[in-house]
Design a protein around this motif. Structure first.
Motif, PDB file in Angstrom:
ATOM      1  N   LEU A 288       0.845  -1.199   0.000  1.00 38.99           N
ATOM      2  CA  LEU A 288       0.000   0.000   0.000  1.00 38.99           C
ATOM      3  C   LEU A 288       0.877   1.245   0.000  1.00 38.99           C
ATOM      4  O   LEU A 288       1.693   1.442   0.891  1.00 38.99           O
ATOM      5  N   LEU A 289       0.728   2.072  -1.032  1.00 39.86           N
ATOM      6  CA  LEU A 289       1.520   3.295  -1.156  1.00 39.86           C
ATOM      7  C   LEU A 289       0.861   4.475  -0.460  1.00 39.86           C
ATOM      8  O   LEU A 289       1.489   5.186   0.317  1.00 39.86           O
ATOM      9  N   ASP A 290      -0.416   4.712  -0.772  1.00 35.40           N
ATOM     10  CA  ASP A 290      -1.132   5.822  -0.152  1.00 35.40           C
ATOM     11  C   ASP A 290      -2.630   5.613  -0.253  1.00 35.40           C
ATOM     12  O   ASP A 290      -3.111   4.766  -1.002  1.00 35.40           O
ATOM     13  N   SER A 291      -3.372   6.386   0.550  1.00 36.51           N
ATOM     14  CA  SER A 291      -4.833   6.338   0.574  1.00 36.51           C
ATOM     15  C   SER A 291      -5.377   7.751   0.455  1.00 36.51           C
ATOM     16  O   SER A 291      -4.762   8.700   0.931  1.00 36.51           O
ATOM     17  N   ARG A 292      -6.544   7.837  -0.165  1.00 38.12           N
ATOM     18  CA  ARG A 292      -7.235   9.122  -0.307  1.00 38.12           C
ATOM     19  C   ARG A 292      -8.686   8.958   0.126  1.00 38.12           C
ATOM     20  O   ARG A 292      -9.292   7.912  -0.068  1.00 38.12           O
TER      21      ARG A 292
ATOM     22  N   ASN B 236      -5.816  13.879   0.785  1.00 34.73           N
ATOM     23  CA  ASN B 236      -4.701  12.977   0.509  1.00 34.73           C
ATOM     24  C   ASN B 236      -4.007  12.573   1.803  1.00 34.73           C
ATOM     25  O   ASN B 236      -4.239  13.153   2.858  1.00 34.73           O
TER      26      ASN B 236
ATOM     27  N   LYS C 212      -2.897   4.948   6.453  1.00 31.81           N
ATOM     28  CA  LYS C 212      -3.073   3.681   5.736  1.00 31.81           C
ATOM     29  C   LYS C 212      -3.824   2.637   6.547  1.00 31.81           C
ATOM     30  O   LYS C 212      -4.492   1.781   5.987  1.00 31.81           O
TER      31      LYS C 212
ATOM     32  N   SER D 206      -9.849   5.656  -1.861  1.00 37.89           N
ATOM     33  CA  SER D 206      -9.020   5.150  -2.960  1.00 37.89           C
ATOM     34  C   SER D 206      -7.659   4.772  -2.399  1.00 37.89           C
ATOM     35  O   SER D 206      -7.005   5.585  -1.738  1.00 37.89           O
ATOM     36  N   ASP D 207      -7.258   3.545  -2.651  1.00 33.77           N
ATOM     37  CA  ASP D 207      -5.948   3.058  -2.218  1.00 33.77           C
ATOM     38  C   ASP D 207      -5.090   2.790  -3.458  1.00 33.77           C
ATOM     39  O   ASP D 207      -5.572   2.228  -4.441  1.00 33.77           O
ATOM     40  N   ASN D 208      -3.832   3.182  -3.401  1.00 31.83           N
ATOM     41  CA  ASN D 208      -2.870   2.912  -4.465  1.00 31.83           C
ATOM     42  C   ASN D 208      -1.838   1.910  -3.958  1.00 31.83           C
ATOM     43  O   ASN D 208      -1.273   2.089  -2.892  1.00 31.83           O
ATOM     44  N   TYR D 209      -1.619   0.883  -4.764  1.00 31.39           N
ATOM     45  CA  TYR D 209      -0.694  -0.182  -4.401  1.00 31.39           C
ATOM     46  C   TYR D 209       0.442  -0.274  -5.408  1.00 31.39           C
ATOM     47  O   TYR D 209       0.265   0.020  -6.586  1.00 31.39           O
ATOM     48  N   ASP D 210       1.568  -0.734  -4.930  1.00 36.05           N
ATOM     49  CA  ASP D 210       2.704  -1.090  -5.759  1.00 36.05           C
ATOM     50  C   ASP D 210       2.791  -2.612  -5.718  1.00 36.05           C
ATOM     51  O   ASP D 210       2.908  -3.195  -4.632  1.00 36.05           O
TER      52      ASP D 210
END
Length: 72
Positions: free
Chosen positions: A6-10, A33, A37, A65-69
């Motif tokens: 998990l990189l970041d959450s909005r 932003n 997490k 919204s979650d961004n993953y690597d």
């Protein structure tokens, strides 16, 4: 095996700001932003309710919204 980090959450709050000439609702959104997490759904819901109490418009929806690597 692949791993998702998990990189970041909005947090996005969508407000109903009125109606247009055709009677359709007008929506306005505000995105926050760098949400913690580890924040759970209940915590985000309570935060959204507290924020919406300070706004002039009625809260229509709450989105996360979650961004993953993804690495292999």
């Amino acid at each position: 095996m692949a791993e998702a980090n998990l990189l970041d959450s909005r947090l996005r709050l969508v407000f109903e700001a009125g109606v247009d000439d055709d009677g359709k609702p007008i929506f306005k959104a505000k995105t926050f932003n760098n949400i913690k997490k580890t924040a759970g759904a209940n915590e985000l819901y309570e935060a959204a309710q507290a924020i919406s109490a300070l706004c002039n418009y009625s809260l229509d929806s709450i989105e996360r919204s979650d961004n993953y690597d993804i690495v292999g």
